[in-house]
Each structure stands twice: as C-alpha cells, then as structure tokens.
Design a protein around this motif. Sequence first.
Motif, short mmCIF file in Angstrom:
data_model
loop_
_atom_site.label_atom_id
_atom_site.label_comp_id
_atom_site.label_asym_id
_atom_site.label_seq_id
_atom_site.Cartn_x
_atom_site.Cartn_y
_atom_site.Cartn_z
N ARG A 28 -4.91 -3.34 26.16
CA ARG A 28 -4.30 -2.44 27.15
C ARG A 28 -5.28 -1.40 27.66
O ARG A 28 -4.91 -0.52 28.44
N HIS A 31 -7.00 3.20 29.04
CA HIS A 31 -5.74 3.94 29.02
C HIS A 31 -5.59 4.77 30.30
O HIS A 31 -6.51 4.84 31.11
N ARG A 71 3.03 7.89 26.35
CA ARG A 71 2.34 6.61 26.45
C ARG A 71 1.62 6.22 25.17
O ARG A 71 1.10 5.10 25.07
N GLY A 74 2.52 2.96 23.42
CA GLY A 74 2.05 1.73 24.07
C GLY A 74 0.63 1.35 23.73
O GLY A 74 0.23 0.21 23.98
N TYR A 75 -0.12 2.28 23.20
CA TYR A 75 -1.51 1.97 22.86
C TYR A 75 -1.73 1.75 21.37
O TYR A 75 -2.80 1.33 20.96
N SER A 80 5.99 -0.71 18.26
CA SER A 80 5.94 0.53 19.03
C SER A 80 7.02 0.56 20.10
O SER A 80 7.33 -0.45 20.73
N HIS A 82 8.57 2.76 23.40
CA HIS A 82 8.48 3.76 24.45
C HIS A 82 9.92 3.90 24.94
O HIS A 82 10.44 2.99 25.59
N HIS B 234 5.61 -4.32 21.39
CA HIS B 234 5.82 -3.08 22.13
C HIS B 234 7.05 -3.21 23.04
O HIS B 234 7.15 -4.14 23.83
N THR B 236 9.33 -1.19 25.92
CA THR B 236 9.30 -0.05 26.84
C THR B 236 10.42 -0.17 27.85
O THR B 236 10.84 -1.28 28.21
N HIS B 240 8.07 -4.33 32.69
CA HIS B 240 7.07 -4.88 31.78
C HIS B 240 6.89 -6.38 32.00
O HIS B 240 7.79 -7.07 32.50
N TYR B 245 4.32 -5.37 27.99
CA TYR B 245 3.44 -4.28 28.42
C TYR B 245 3.86 -3.79 29.81
O TYR B 245 4.22 -4.60 30.67
N PRO B 246 3.77 -2.47 30.02
CA PRO B 246 4.11 -1.93 31.33
C PRO B 246 3.28 -2.60 32.42
O PRO B 246 2.10 -2.86 32.23
#
Lengths: 299, 385
Positions: A28, A31, A71, A74-75, A80, A82, B234, B236, B240, B245-246
């Motif tokens: 990802r 950042h 955020r 997300g990393y 994880s 969000h 992940h 969110t 995504h 992932y976004p």
Amino acid sequence: MSEAILDIPLDSTKTAINPVEPYLRMDRMPHIWCPGCGIGTTVNCFARALESSGLNLDKVAIVSGIGCTGRVAGYANLDSFHTTHGRAIPFATGLKLSNPELQVVVYSGDGDLFAIGGNHFIHAARRNMDIKVICVNNLTYAMTGGQTGPATPTEVISATSPYGVFEPSFNLVQLAEAAGASYVARWTTYHVKQLSRSMEEVLHKKGFCFIEVLSPCPTLYQRRNKMGDGLDAMKFYKEVSKVRHGAPTSECALTRAGEIVVGKFVDRDRPDYLELLNRQMTATLGDRYATPEVTCSEG
Amino acid sequence: MHADPNGVLTGVHFLDGDHACCEGTLAAGARFAAGYPITPSTEVVERFAWRIPTVGGIFIQMEDELAASIAIQGAVWGGAKAFTVTSGPGFSLMMEHIGYAAITETPCVFVNVQRGGPSTGLPTLPAQADMMQAKWGSHGDYSIIALCPNSPQECFDLTVTGFNLAEEFRVPVMMMLDECVGHMTEKVVIPEAGQIAITPRRFTYKSPAEFRLFEPREDLVPDMVKAGDGYRFHVTGLTHDERGYPSMNVETQDRLVRRMRDKLKPFANGRAVFEAENLDDAEVVVVSYGITSRVAQRATQMARAQGVRAGKFRIISAWPFPEQHIRELAGRVKAFVFPELNLGQMVHEVERCAAGRAKVISVPHAGGSVHKPEVILQAILEAAR
Ligand SMILES: Cc1ncc(C[n+]2csc(CCOP(=O)(O)OP(=O)(O)O)c2C)c(N)n1
Ligand code: SF4
Ligand SMILES: [Mg+2]
C-alpha cells in the motif's frame, strides 16, 4: 542524500529492508501522509513496539476511526479495521469481547477520539475495557483541512477559528485518568524511544490503556500558526517538553506554546470488563454460568 | 447445519413478540448483543441479558445506539453472530452503521420495533413509518433485507430466517416489528434444535496467501474470515477493491456498488416471503404487513361477506420489495388497497409495480393505534366499484 551517508553497501540495496517493513502493508506504499507529518513517526514506533513485544501478530488487531490518523489501520500488517468517524472504540469493544484472545489496539486522532467519539472513550475507560488506545494528537482536525477540535489550544488559528480559538480545550491525560484508564502516558514524536517503550508496555498491560502522542501537522496546524515545518516541530518539542513520570495529570494541560509535560502518569491495576463480568456471573449463577463462547462455528 | 441446542428453548410458550424475537436470536446462534434501552424494543435485550449468561455469550449495554450498532460489527469480525435492537430515535442514530455494514458486507441483524414518529413521537404506541428509512436511511446506494413479522410466533421464526439471510447474502437484515407485534402475547412454539435450520457463516477455505477479502464467489457474495486467524485482512468503509484496500476511482466504485446491489437479485427474484389468500379470483387485493395485516385480514373477510372478491397479499419480506408478485397481480386485478401505519410509504412501491395497470388505493394512518377494519373495508368497497 548520498549512498555513503546511508551506510548501505551499494550492491545490497535491493535486499536491504527497513526493519519495520514486516509490520506494514508494503503493497500500500506510498502512504498518504505529508512530508514532515508526525503520524508516520508514531507508526514507526508502533512497528518497533510490535517487534519487541514478542506477541503473535496474528492475534493483534488494530482499529481506527476517520482522519489522517485513521488511515493507520490501513497500513498496519495486522487484522485491521478502518471504521466510522469516532466509533473505533465501540467497534474495538465488540471485537475484543467476541474474541478475547485478540490484543486490540485503537489508533486514531484527537478529533475522532475526543469530539465525535468522546462519549465512547470515557465509557470504555470506565468499563476498563481491555483495549489500548493510541491518540495521535496534532491539535487539529487535519483530514478535513485543519479545523478547531477539542484538543486545540486557545489562541491557535484554525480553519474554523480564523480569529483564534477561545474555547477551552480538553486535557486528554487528565480526562483518561478521571474516566478510569489503567495506564496513561503522553509523549511527542520527538520521544521515539520512550514512545516505543510505552507502546510495548501497553501491549502487555491488561485493561484500558491510553497513550497520547503529540504529533506535528506542518501542512495545516503549523503553517497557519507560523510554527515552521516538521523539523521545527521537533525542535519545539525538544525545547518545551519536560519528562515528569507520575506527574498529576491535572498539571499536564497543554497550551499553544508552553511546556509539554510528558511521561507515564498512571499505571494501576483494576479488574477489566471481562474479569468483572465473569466474577459477577459466577457469584450469582454459580455452575449455571456458561463462560462466553461468542464466535460461531464453521459450516 | 442445525441450531445449537444450548440456545433453543424448545417447547410451547406464551411470549410477547419482543421476547419471541430474543429467543429467535438465540436459536439462530447469536451470542453477542449490544443495545441501548428504548421503548418499545428494550424487552428483546432485557431477555437476552437474562438468558445469555447460561447459554454462553455476551450482552453489553452500550452508551448509545451509535456504539451498539458498531460494537455488533466488531463482534461479527471477531467471529460472532450479533445483533442490536432499537426503536425510532435509536434507529435514526444507527443509520451510519447500517451503511458501514452494507459496504463492509458485515452480516448482522438490526431489530427495529417501530413506534410513532418523527423524533420522540409516540414512545409507547405503534407505527410502521420507518419502512423507507430501513431501505434508504443511510447515505449512498446499498441494499438490505427487511422482514415484517405479524405475530410473536413469526418474531421467533423470522428472526432465525433473518440471521440466516444475513449470512447467506452478507447484508444487514432489518427485523421490522411494530409496537403491537412487539408487545402482543401469544402462543409461540419453539421446535427442537435439530429442526431449526441454520445458515453457517461461510468462512473461506483459502489460505491467507490466496485469500482476497472481497473477492466474490459466483453468487457475488465474498467468503468471510475472522480476526485472529492469520489472514491479516483490512476492512474499510471507504470504497475498496477486492483486496479490501481503499481505491478511489470510478471503476472500483461502480463495480462495488453494483455488486452490492446485484448480490440480492436471487432473493428478489423468487425468494420473496409473503402470504397470499384468495388471489385466484380476486378483483381487489389488500396488501399489508406487520400488525396492519391482522386488521386487513378482518376487512378482507368482511368484504367477501358483502360479495366483493377481495384477496390478501401479506408482505413478509418488505425489502427487497416483492416486485414480481405485485407486477403479476397488477395485470389481472382491478385494484390494490394498502393500509399502513404511516401516511403512505410502501404503497409507492405498489404504485411503481402496478404502473397504472391497476388502481392503487392508500389507506394511511398516522400511527398511535391500528386501523379500524371498517376503514379498510370502505376502501375495498370503493376499489371494487
Ligand atoms: C460522521 C462524520 N462526520 C465528519 C466527518 C469528516 N471528518 C473526517 S476526518 C475528521 C476529523 C479528523 O480529525 P482527527 O481525528 O483529529 O484526525 P487527524 O486527521 O487530525 O489525524 C472529520 C471531521 C466524517 N468522516 N464522518
Ligand atoms: S494534513 Fe497534517 S496530519 Fe494530515 S497527513 Fe498532512 S501533515 Fe499529517
Ligand atoms: Mg487531529
């Protein structure tokens, strides 16, 4: 920067990896954070804390709200989440209670945790929910453009306080202690070693733990307040910080340019929510009490 | 898979709808509930708080409905089947997290025992005025399933169905009770655990290396995982990609939002739950749901006694709306009569599906009590004229 300064033999640059990489989702990168932003520094400390904690990282989960700090989840190379603005703590509460072997870390911003999410913060602390809350306090709502938040000191100029903030701000560490937190510390992004150590400490401590990290937002907070860049923030933190472990949190309020008291202020043992629940149910129901088995079975 | 006998109170009971709904959650395998007190729904979690310590699970009373509606989703990602319960003002507060459940495809159940509104409205009295809110209340395009029981027995049965559908389609499911159904006490038969079918969570068989969190299977529904199993996934609320992932672009948004809608098509096309009576020769169809269906039943019988060929179509799954059935009926009946405890909500769906081929007569009621059968009868007689 020349290769010589980096002190890495030229032919091995391909294999040299940053020691924090295993803790991050490298797929990802890059950042979204600005140059000079302190959030990355805190994440670096967190990665080092994860490393030194010796925990099985499959059993560590991270939950963020919304914002630049939001955020972080997300990393992180962990399970994880969000979530929504302000609600990381109640999400984490459900996650922890359904799967108690998880070590659940909430990582979010000052606005997220103390304005829209303030109610959840005090109640999770009151319950001594076994979650670890890391607040990156950049003294503003950064993601939305640098508006006033509940931690913004008076006299600061912000996007929504163009003539200066006049409302009093929260002293986050005092709030955390009063609400019942088992562990309360504050550092700045200048104090990377101490911060890592605190993070590692809470990863091994039961109950509701809170770490506030003062962190620069050069793009919005500092620019508007003519406080220079990320490096100037480090100099400022170095100059005005005073380590006072065990200081009464009531003496740790922050002002625009005054002293920043850092250190570990609270470290106490109280039974956490699940322990209290089990105790109460065992006392009242005896053998009839069935220890919670919350996860559902596979089909 | 069948129900875990630990949660099933097999036997013949005399229960109100709220309590029956609670027994439904336990039979369905819910072992986590979070709530915040509000009339007329609180009895559901009061009973859960009383029952769950001996079944093996957790009830937590949260600080507000925002917290309750996201705590259950944390619990689901931790591996639980979970739900929350509310009414009127609390349902309004939960809207953001209904959207979060939709976009993160978190299977969970929201019980809403409807009372009169807007705002604090009529705390102790019935309404059916949150039907559109259940469908459209959170921002953005998304799909949900909503079920409308009309008796304590159905509060039990449909709650089990609701949990099963949540798992099958990975959507938030709304149990749309109303104050009357929630508070009416009737016989409730709870079968043996072995007779209660349970849809298990569809956990992935893939290894962490192969697994992608939002990669849909053929039915457009992705497989689940839970935290702590090494997947390092992940989740969110941002738009995504299949990795979770976004990804802020038009294509990803289009693919995601369309898939979230399309995955419910198999339910909409052929799985609608409803109850029909006397439709073969019907010239007027009385459409209803929840408590109003019981008054409508009476009115329909009265109309038949007066020689009007009235039939009944009781909506049980309100969302997705049973379009096919209404369309088919619209081609062969004279009129629809639709009493609801609101000033006309679901009736717009009937109008849309009838598309001018049959008259549609709304019989509104602002809530606080139920219709008088005579009022519905009057509408039926007018429709038949
Ligand atoms: C319900 C809701 N209200 C408002 C927003 C807009 N919003 C996004 S981030 C944010 C502030 C975040 O501030 P903070 O938690 O301090 O994080 P930072 O960006 O400073 O790291 C706001 C108000 C939102 N996403 N959701
Ligand atoms: S806006 Fe401020 S807090 Fe956000 S990434 Fe940039 S520097 Fe960091
Ligand atoms: Mg901030």
